[in-house]
Design an enzyme around this catalytic site. Sequence first.
Site, short mmCIF file in Angstrom:
data_model
loop_
_atom_site.label_atom_id
_atom_site.label_comp_id
_atom_site.label_asym_id
_atom_site.label_seq_id
_atom_site.Cartn_x
_atom_site.Cartn_y
_atom_site.Cartn_z
N LYS A 193 1.70 -1.77 1.00
CA LYS A 193 0.84 -0.85 0.25
C LYS A 193 1.53 -0.01 -0.89
O LYS A 193 2.62 0.71 -0.62
CB LYS A 193 -0.08 -0.11 0.89
N LYS A 195 0.93 3.61 -3.17
CA LYS A 195 -0.18 4.47 -3.58
C LYS A 195 -0.12 4.49 -5.01
O LYS A 195 0.91 4.82 -5.74
CB LYS A 195 0.47 5.90 -3.05
N ASP A 224 -3.72 1.26 -4.15
CA ASP A 224 -4.75 2.15 -3.97
C ASP A 224 -4.68 3.29 -4.66
O ASP A 224 -3.99 4.56 -4.95
CB ASP A 224 -4.40 2.78 -2.28
N ASN A 226 -6.67 5.66 -5.61
CA ASN A 226 -7.54 6.76 -5.10
C ASN A 226 -8.69 6.88 -6.01
O ASN A 226 -8.83 8.32 -6.36
CB ASN A 226 -6.71 7.82 -4.78
N GLU A 249 -7.73 -1.01 -3.07
CA GLU A 249 -8.11 -0.04 -2.11
C GLU A 249 -8.82 0.91 -3.02
O GLU A 249 -8.05 1.56 -3.94
CB GLU A 249 -7.07 0.39 -1.46
N ASN A 272 -11.04 4.29 2.11
CA ASN A 272 -11.11 5.17 2.81
C ASN A 272 -11.85 6.43 2.07
O ASN A 272 -11.54 7.67 2.53
CB ASN A 272 -9.74 5.64 3.24
N ASP A 296 -10.31 5.99 10.39
CA ASP A 296 -9.24 6.95 10.62
C ASP A 296 -9.88 7.75 11.70
O ASP A 296 -10.84 8.56 11.38
CB ASP A 296 -8.91 7.71 9.35
N HIS A 323 -6.43 3.99 7.79
CA HIS A 323 -5.89 4.96 6.72
C HIS A 323 -5.01 5.90 7.51
O HIS A 323 -5.23 6.15 8.71
CB HIS A 323 -6.99 5.64 6.26
N ASN A 325 -2.30 9.87 6.81
CA ASN A 325 -1.85 10.94 5.98
C ASN A 325 -0.66 11.25 6.58
O ASN A 325 -0.39 10.83 7.72
CB ASN A 325 -2.90 11.90 5.81
O1 GKR Z 1 -0.46 11.04 1.02
O2 GKR Z 1 -0.73 11.16 -1.07
C1 GKR Z 1 -1.18 10.95 0.14
C2 GKR Z 1 -2.12 10.14 0.13
O3 GKR Z 1 -2.83 10.09 -1.16
C3 GKR Z 1 -3.17 10.37 1.25
O4 GKR Z 1 -3.72 11.94 1.02
C4 GKR Z 1 -4.53 9.52 1.18
O5 GKR Z 1 -5.40 10.14 1.84
O6 GKR Z 1 -3.11 7.69 2.06
C5 GKR Z 1 -4.23 8.12 1.56
C6 GKR Z 1 -5.13 6.97 1.19
O7 GKR Z 1 -4.97 5.90 1.33
O8 GKR Z 1 -6.20 7.36 0.28
MG MG Z 2 -6.69 5.10 0.36
#
Ligand code: GKR
Ligand code: MG
Length: 426
Positions: A193, A195, A224, A226, A249, A272, A296, A323, A325
């Site tokens: 995955k 980010k 992802d 976000n 995602e 998530n 989660d 999910h 953190n």
């Molecule tokens: O750790 O920066 C991070 C992630 O963006 C996290 O805060 C997210 O909650 O991993 C997460 C996600 O899948 O959205």
């Molecule tokens: Mg996510």
Amino acid sequence: MKITDIHITPIAIADPPLLNAAGLHAPFALRIIVELVTDSGLSGWGEVPGSEGTRQALEQFRDHVVGKDPFQLNAIFAALTESATGEARGTAPWDQRQTVHVQSAIEVACYDLMGKAIGRPVVDLLGGKARDRVPFAAYLFYKYEGAGGDFGLGLDESATGWPAARQQAALDAEGIVAQAKAMVDHYGFKSIKLKGGVFEPAVEVESMIALQEAFGKDVPLRLDPNALWKVDTAIEYGKKLEGVLEYYEDPVRGQENMAAVAKAVDIPLATNMCTTSFADLPGSVQWQSEAIILSDHHFWGGFRASLELARFCRTFGRGLSMHSNSHLGISLAAMVHMAAAVPNLTYDLDTHYPWQDGDIEIVSNPLQFVDGTIAVSDAPGLGVEIDREKLAELHEKYIACGLTERNDEIEMQKVQPGWTFQPTRW
Ligand code: GKR
Ligand code: MG
């Protein structure tokens, strides 16, 4: 058995400068460790994301816990209902509600106590093992150079392999592929995955295509952003990712927008962010906003709630994964017991653990990844032993760092003055 005391310990753990939609990770991430002590001499442990609000909410919940039997979860939680609070998860990538985190910390610690009291692992209290090992995915981040500053991971010039890659910068497709290779070599993960929500969509799509070229079509890939992309953007770039992604995602914000992308792009959508509570489930059914829910236990309110969510997923044809953190070994153990007990867990789980793995752990018998999986412990309770000296040390770091909330925007402004978080950017 009666709970006689609760210890609530905020800690700061070393965290590398990882980039995400909300900005940049600080050199340390915050967690709260909860210990429930009983009149029989047992300790039960829970771990949740740290924030002063959650710490205070846990303190306020003290009287509902002390004097109770840990087996009587209904009695403990009678006073705590999500609907009573009207809290929102917020626009950040992580969930900012307090009540669900309080419930999760206490419930997990109660399960640890129950398991220890009867000499059985938590998984047996959740229905028993549906699998012996739980598979995790590599979790890649664009990042600046560094590995957690002075707070524990430091820079080690002599490091090789994953410890070296963990401190290197990764700011383009080439850097991401190098990071992926080091992480996969070290842990044996079978899915990957990235980010996203950090750079222009075209840059992130290029990274995903480079990952597919490097690892081949059989390695499942996920991106992802976000929820930072507009619907049109998510459709345009989603089409380029057909045949590349296993799932897409949270490309956009909200159930209705997710549904619009799901209709236009031939990739399953996962979330998530848009379906994160039981109150969101009617909307999920109405809109068909996602194909996969990333559960989660920290923000669905613990193990029992996660099993209820799993039942929903089975009933309404949703895939299910997990999910994460930034976290330590109590959370990891809880995730493993939870995932082992869910028959319909359909995708490899997220974990940030490789970014924390090393000398900052408070668990003295940390779980080990073999071929990207972790064996479910047969030891009583969660199966973790806590190093109290380390816990005290990380609490001191919490006090020294002066942070009480996660704020990636402020951290990002230190390197990019004027940078602001935008809930929808591209
Ligand atoms: O750790 O920066 C991070 C992630 O963006 C996290 O805060 C997210 O909650 O991993 C997460 C996600 O899948 O959205
Ligand atoms: Mg996510």
